[in-house]
Design a protein around this motif. Structure first.
Motif, short mmCIF file in Angstrom:
data_model
loop_
_atom_site.label_atom_id
_atom_site.label_comp_id
_atom_site.label_asym_id
_atom_site.label_seq_id
_atom_site.Cartn_x
_atom_site.Cartn_y
_atom_site.Cartn_z
N GLY A 82 2.85 -3.75 -11.83
CA GLY A 82 2.11 -4.38 -10.76
C GLY A 82 2.68 -5.66 -10.23
O GLY A 82 2.93 -5.81 -9.03
N SER A 83 2.90 -6.65 -11.10
CA SER A 83 3.37 -7.94 -10.63
C SER A 83 4.12 -8.64 -11.75
O SER A 83 4.02 -8.28 -12.91
CB SER A 83 2.19 -8.81 -10.17
OG SER A 83 1.31 -9.07 -11.26
N THR A 125 3.92 3.14 -3.15
CA THR A 125 3.71 1.76 -3.57
C THR A 125 4.42 0.82 -2.60
O THR A 125 5.59 1.03 -2.27
CB THR A 125 4.26 1.51 -4.99
OG1 THR A 125 3.60 2.38 -5.91
CG2 THR A 125 4.05 0.07 -5.44
N LEU A 126 3.70 -0.20 -2.14
CA LEU A 126 4.28 -1.26 -1.32
C LEU A 126 4.61 -2.43 -2.23
O LEU A 126 3.75 -2.92 -2.97
CB LEU A 126 3.29 -1.70 -0.24
CG LEU A 126 3.63 -2.98 0.54
CD1 LEU A 126 4.92 -2.82 1.32
CD2 LEU A 126 2.47 -3.37 1.45
N THR A 127 5.85 -2.88 -2.19
CA THR A 127 6.30 -3.99 -3.04
C THR A 127 6.89 -5.09 -2.17
O THR A 127 7.62 -4.82 -1.21
CB THR A 127 7.35 -3.52 -4.05
OG1 THR A 127 6.79 -2.49 -4.87
CG2 THR A 127 7.81 -4.68 -4.94
N GLY A 158 3.32 -5.42 -6.50
CA GLY A 158 3.32 -4.01 -6.14
C GLY A 158 1.89 -3.54 -5.90
O GLY A 158 1.00 -3.82 -6.70
N MET A 159 1.67 -2.84 -4.81
CA MET A 159 0.32 -2.41 -4.43
C MET A 159 0.32 -0.93 -4.07
O MET A 159 1.14 -0.49 -3.25
CB MET A 159 -0.17 -3.23 -3.22
CG MET A 159 -0.35 -4.72 -3.52
SD MET A 159 -0.21 -5.75 -2.04
CE MET A 159 1.58 -5.87 -1.87
N GLU A 160 -0.57 -0.17 -4.71
CA GLU A 160 -0.73 1.23 -4.35
C GLU A 160 -1.30 1.33 -2.93
O GLU A 160 -2.25 0.62 -2.58
CB GLU A 160 -1.66 1.94 -5.33
CG GLU A 160 -1.13 2.00 -6.76
CD GLU A 160 0.05 2.94 -6.91
OE1 GLU A 160 0.13 3.92 -6.12
OE2 GLU A 160 0.90 2.70 -7.78
N MET A 161 -0.74 2.23 -2.13
CA MET A 161 -1.17 2.35 -0.75
C MET A 161 -2.34 3.32 -0.64
O MET A 161 -2.22 4.50 -0.98
CB MET A 161 0.00 2.81 0.12
CG MET A 161 1.13 1.78 0.16
SD MET A 161 2.51 2.32 1.21
CE MET A 161 1.68 2.41 2.80
#
Length: 294
Positions: free
Chosen positions: A226-227, A256-258, A246-249
């Motif tokens: 995640g981070s 994942t958007l990082t 990192g974020m799940e879309m």
């Protein structure tokens, strides 16, 4: 992927790493197994030794959430490992439906997503799938991962670069740690998406061509990513220590958007500014938007 083998090897490896002292059991002097005995795990999980033996042999289909939760507690699984166990059980179910995951082929970011990526101007921003293909990037991510885009014949892939490109040893100063994380991410995704042929083709390729990958794959480690912070050594601008998120879309399952950012005013921030200048000089005739190479 052989689900029964995956379950067997995962449970066996988790059992082997736990000492009796960790779970309040006497050590004894005549232990012939590494870690806990099956009977000890069964007792801790509140199930019969016969039932736990069946589970460890891979017959996990039909195990209730309560049993899986008790087993996770008995084996001291962390959040990522617990989720992995549930994913393996779900994949074993005869009524489980394969989730839809994005491949690197035939997919391009919609206009709004690319605008959002391009709006991030202080650091690399990119979208990847569970196979670790780069599907969409901003200009800084394209420049940051320039080595991935230079690998011939394939879409840019973080895992393939890490294990099959000698330059990766310089790009990741802590290559060992990065390699561990990369394999753990792929192992996690393989349980989430057991029917993904492209993912398993990649795993097969890396297992065949890289002894480092093969050894790590056999460890059955999993991870939620995640981070945190990572250090890189870019071939043009040098070393940078960057924070990542990192974020799940929500709108694109499995993606994942990082975003990477440097501490303001730091040497890494200076290097990032230099990377932006280099990216602009390397691509003077193109727009700042950079879309997927898929």
């Amino acid at each position: 992927m052989d689900n029964r083998a995956e379950v067997r090897e995962f449970l066996t490896s988790r059992r082997a790493r736990i000492t009796p002292e960790q779970v309040g059991l006497p050590t004894g002097t005549n232990r012939r197994v590494e870690g806990l005995r099956r009977s000890e795990v069964a007792t801790l999980a509140g199930v019969s030794i016969e039932y736990y033996t069946r589970l460890e042999r891979g017959a996990i289909s039909g195990a209730s959430p309560e049993v899986l939760d008790s087993l996770a507690k008995a084996l001291l699984l962390d959040d990522a490992e617990r989720a992995h166990l549930f994913d393996l059980a779900h994949a074993a179910s005869p009524v489980a439906r394969p989730p839809k995951r994005r491949s690197a082929k035939g997919w391009t970011p919609h206009q709004g997503l690319q605008w959002a990526l391009d709006a991030v101007t202080a650091g690399p921003a990119f979208v990847r799938n569970g196979r670790m293909d780069l599907l969409a990037v901003n200009s800084l991510a394209r420049a940051f991962y320039t080595e991935l885009y230079e690998m011939p014949g394939q879409s840019p892939n973080i895992a393939r670069h890490a294990f099959l490109d000698e330059r990766a040893f310089a790009f990741y100063p802590d290559w060992e740690g990065f390699a561990d994380i990369t394999v753990a991410i792929l192992r996690t995704e393989a349980a989430r998406d057991p029917h993904n042929k492209e993912l398993h083709d990649l795993i097969g390729e890396l297992s065949t061509r890289s002894t480092e990958f093969r050894a790590r794959w056999g460890a059955h480690n999993v991870r939620h990513h995640g981070s945190g912070f990572k250090t890189f050594r870019h071939p043009v601008v040098g070393e940078m220590t960057l924070a990542y998120e990192g974020m799940e879309m929500e709108a694109e399952r499995g993606l994942t958007l990082t975003i990477y950012t440097a501490e303001p005013g730091s040497a890494s921030d200076d290097a990032m500014r230099l990377l932006a200048s280099w990216a602009a000089s390397e691509r003077p005739d193109q727009e700042s938007s950079v879309t997927s190479m898929a």
